[in-house]
Design a protein around this motif. Structure first.
Motif, mmCIF file in Angstrom:
data_model
loop_
_atom_site.group_PDB
_atom_site.id
_atom_site.type_symbol
_atom_site.label_atom_id
_atom_site.label_comp_id
_atom_site.label_asym_id
_atom_site.label_seq_id
_atom_site.Cartn_x
_atom_site.Cartn_y
_atom_site.Cartn_z
ATOM 1 N N LEU A 25 0.841 -1.207 0.000
ATOM 2 C CA LEU A 25 0.000 0.000 0.000
ATOM 3 C C LEU A 25 0.873 1.253 0.000
ATOM 4 C CD1 LEU A 25 -2.631 -1.269 2.571
ATOM 5 C CD2 LEU A 25 -3.174 -0.621 0.220
ATOM 6 N N GLY A 26 1.953 1.217 0.763
ATOM 7 C CA GLY A 26 2.884 2.345 0.770
ATOM 8 C C GLY A 26 3.588 2.515 -0.562
ATOM 9 N N HIS A 27 4.020 1.410 -1.137
ATOM 10 C CA HIS A 27 4.703 1.443 -2.442
ATOM 11 C C HIS A 27 3.817 2.087 -3.502
ATOM 12 C CE1 HIS A 27 7.148 0.191 -5.789
ATOM 13 N NE2 HIS A 27 6.263 -0.695 -6.228
ATOM 14 N N LYS A 28 2.536 1.783 -3.441
ATOM 15 C CA LYS A 28 1.599 2.325 -4.432
ATOM 16 C C LYS A 28 0.943 3.627 -3.971
ATOM 17 C CE LYS A 28 0.525 -1.974 -6.865
ATOM 18 N NZ LYS A 28 0.807 -1.466 -8.231
ATOM 19 N N ASN A 29 1.372 4.136 -2.801
ATOM 20 C CA ASN A 29 0.891 5.411 -2.280
ATOM 21 C C ASN A 29 -0.644 5.442 -2.198
ATOM 22 O OD1 ASN A 29 1.223 7.994 -1.207
ATOM 23 N ND2 ASN A 29 1.084 8.977 -3.218
ATOM 24 N N LEU A 30 -1.217 4.388 -1.645
ATOM 25 C CA LEU A 30 -2.667 4.270 -1.547
ATOM 26 C C LEU A 30 -3.167 4.660 -0.167
ATOM 27 C CD1 LEU A 30 -3.056 0.883 -3.453
ATOM 28 C CD2 LEU A 30 -4.051 3.068 -4.164
ATOM 29 N N SER A 31 -4.407 5.110 -0.118
ATOM 30 C CA SER A 31 -5.085 5.396 1.142
ATOM 31 C C SER A 31 -5.931 4.185 1.521
ATOM 32 C CB SER A 31 -5.981 6.635 1.000
ATOM 33 O OG SER A 31 -5.209 7.778 0.674
ATOM 34 N N TRP A 32 -6.023 3.925 2.822
ATOM 35 C CA TRP A 32 -6.762 2.743 3.253
ATOM 36 C C TRP A 32 -7.274 2.913 4.669
ATOM 37 C CZ3 TRP A 32 -4.189 -0.394 7.094
ATOM 38 C CH2 TRP A 32 -2.860 -0.026 7.332
ATOM 39 N N LYS A 33 -8.271 2.111 4.981
ATOM 40 C CA LYS A 33 -8.850 2.099 6.322
ATOM 41 C C LYS A 33 -8.365 0.860 7.065
ATOM 42 C CE LYS A 33 -13.008 4.652 4.949
ATOM 43 N NZ LYS A 33 -12.714 5.884 5.682
ATOM 44 N N GLY A 221 7.135 3.011 3.595
ATOM 45 C CA GLY A 221 6.016 3.355 4.465
ATOM 46 C C GLY A 221 4.773 2.542 4.161
ATOM 47 N N HIS A 222 3.667 2.994 4.733
ATOM 48 C CA HIS A 222 2.408 2.243 4.663
ATOM 49 C C HIS A 222 1.288 3.004 3.972
ATOM 50 C CE1 HIS A 222 3.724 -0.266 8.427
ATOM 51 N NE2 HIS A 222 4.296 -0.691 7.307
ATOM 52 N N GLY A 223 1.611 4.027 3.206
ATOM 53 C CA GLY A 223 0.546 4.797 2.574
ATOM 54 C C GLY A 223 -0.177 5.658 3.597
ATOM 55 N N THR A 224 -1.423 6.014 3.295
ATOM 56 C CA THR A 224 -2.209 6.880 4.172
ATOM 57 C C THR A 224 -3.285 6.055 4.845
ATOM 58 O OG1 THR A 224 -1.816 8.738 2.683
ATOM 59 C CG2 THR A 224 -3.586 8.977 4.294
ATOM 60 N N MET A 225 -3.183 5.901 6.172
ATOM 61 C CA MET A 225 -4.064 5.023 6.924
ATOM 62 C C MET A 225 -5.039 5.818 7.781
ATOM 63 S SD MET A 225 -4.554 3.678 10.233
ATOM 64 C CE MET A 225 -3.006 3.582 11.144
ATOM 65 N N GLU A 226 -6.275 5.327 7.847
ATOM 66 C CA GLU A 226 -7.306 5.903 8.707
ATOM 67 C C GLU A 226 -7.920 4.779 9.528
ATOM 68 O OE1 GLU A 226 -11.831 7.708 8.164
ATOM 69 O OE2 GLU A 226 -10.401 7.813 6.492
ATOM 70 N N LYS A 227 -8.053 4.990 10.835
ATOM 71 C CA LYS A 227 -8.623 3.954 11.698
ATOM 72 C C LYS A 227 -10.107 3.747 11.382
ATOM 73 C CE LYS A 227 -5.422 4.629 15.554
ATOM 74 N NZ LYS A 227 -5.280 4.999 16.986
ATOM 75 N N PHE A 228 -10.538 2.499 11.502
ATOM 76 C CA PHE A 228 -11.906 2.113 11.165
ATOM 77 C C PHE A 228 -12.298 0.979 12.108
ATOM 78 C CE2 PHE A 228 -15.069 0.983 7.657
ATOM 79 C CZ PHE A 228 -15.645 2.244 7.608
ATOM 80 N N THR A 229 -13.572 0.833 12.399
ATOM 81 C CA THR A 229 -13.999 -0.238 13.299
ATOM 82 C C THR A 229 -14.526 -1.427 12.505
ATOM 83 O OG1 THR A 229 -16.303 0.462 13.520
ATOM 84 C CG2 THR A 229 -14.687 1.511 14.989
ATOM 85 N N ALA A 230 -14.481 -2.592 13.134
ATOM 86 C CA ALA A 230 -15.020 -3.792 12.500
ATOM 87 C C ALA A 230 -16.515 -3.641 12.237
ATOM 88 C CB ALA A 230 -14.757 -5.006 13.388
ATOM 89 N N GLN A 231 -17.225 -2.997 13.170
ATOM 90 C CA GLN A 231 -18.665 -2.801 12.994
ATOM 91 C C GLN A 231 -18.952 -1.926 11.773
ATOM 92 O OE1 GLN A 231 -17.007 -2.505 15.964
ATOM 93 N NE2 GLN A 231 -17.741 -4.504 16.705
#
Length: 315
Positions: A25-33, A221-231
């Motif tokens: 995800l970092g290599h491809k500069n992606l955003s993810w939850k 790195g790990h790209g752009t991460m945002e915390k998210f809940t399982a629910q």
């Protein structure tokens, strides 16, 4: 220009295979939850999405659930083709070496890492019973597998590290000037040694070229991460419709027709089956349709390599 899909990674921080995906995800500069899942069973929120499969990590895009990092890599490549994980002309070699790294190299490193000193470090801040629970969970997941003793694993690991060092003699990455899927597959077992069982990381010091390569990989790195809940992730699945199936969706190797009730399970580790309706069996992957009372209608995707497909009634 189409909006990129929302990527939801179900993982936990110390999972080596999750680190492989985080780095891609970092290599491809992606955003993810980021949805943090338990290290051990029970994993009810994971099973709500997969129907049984419980290995880490999972990639969720709406109501589509992608299992196994080899398939996740292909999905990320489709979403963000550049920089590629499969540069020509060595694409076939890269995939083959990655498969070796995800199996032979990984299990050798774990045989070495999980010796008593390594286990003590992993669980040094955990409750006393945590190591026992983890060991019992992984024993159940690896039933029938032969495991290397730490002494045998150490000898093999040292040989493999020297071979990796030879590959890096005159190039910055395993197969050339740019990283490929081989690098990500070879990185995560070594990352675990260096970061999670650092009391054992002296084994890496004999191969400085490998240490330099680890630093180059980690710098992505790990790209752009945002915390998210399982629910919230399960609610996303319930509110979504699985993506359409395109192209040649049926290559029959089993005599099992589309629309059949089947089960898919890993061939060697994490054997819990996923049951569902077979809706695709392409050259590269399987897709099952299933319904969960919380997640609704989902498609669960598996790679063909490393997984077995059987009729649901098979013993």
């Amino acid at each position: 220009m189409s909006t990129p899909p929302t990527l939801i990674l179900h993982h936990y921080p110390t999972s080596p295979f999750a680190e492989k995906v985080r780095l891609m995800l970092g290599h491809k500069n992606l955003s993810w939850k980021s949805v943090i899942i338990p290290m051990v069973s029970p994993k009810p929120d994971v099973v709500a999405l997969t129907g049984g499969y419980r290995k880490t990590p999972l990639l969720q895009i709406g109501a589509d659930i992608y299992c196994d990092t080899a398939l996740i890599a292909d999905v990320l490549e489709h979403i963000q083709p550049l920089p590629t994980l499969y540069p020509e002309p060595s694409k076939g070699m890269a995939r083959t070496l990655a498969q070796w790294a995800d199996s032979t190299l990984f299990w050798t490193s774990m045989g070495f890492n999980m010796q008593p000193k390594g286990v003590a470090q992993i669980f040094e801040r955990a409750p006393p019973e945590a190591a026992k629970i983890f060991a019992e969970d992984r024993k159940a997941m690896s039933a029938g597998m032969s495991r290397q003793r730490p002494q045998d694993a150490a000898a093999a690991y040292k040989s493999y590290l020297r071979r990796l060092s030879d590959m890096l003699d005159d190039r910055p990455f395993m197969l050339g000037d740019v990283p490929c899927i081989t690098d990500f597959a070879m990185y995560h077992p070594l990352w675990f040694t260096r970061v999670r069982t650092s009391v054992l990381a002296d084994i890496l010091n004999a191969t400085p070229a490998v240490l330099d390569w680890i630093d180059r990989m980690a710098a992505m790195g790990h790209g752009t991460m945002e915390k998210f809940t399982a629910q919230d992730a399960i609610a996303v699945a319930a509110a979504s419709t699985p993506a359409g199936l395109a192209g040649d969706i049926f290559q029959d190797e089993h005599g099992i027709a589309l629309g059949s009730q089947v089960m898919i399970s890993a061939e060697n580790f994490g054997l819990e089956p996923t049951h569902g309706e077979l809706v695709a069996a392409t050259r590269m992957h399987y897709t099952l349709r299933r319904t969960d009372e919380r997640a609704g209608l989902v498609h669960v995707h598996f790679p063909r390599i490393g997984y077995s497909l059987k009729p649901a009634h098979a013993v």
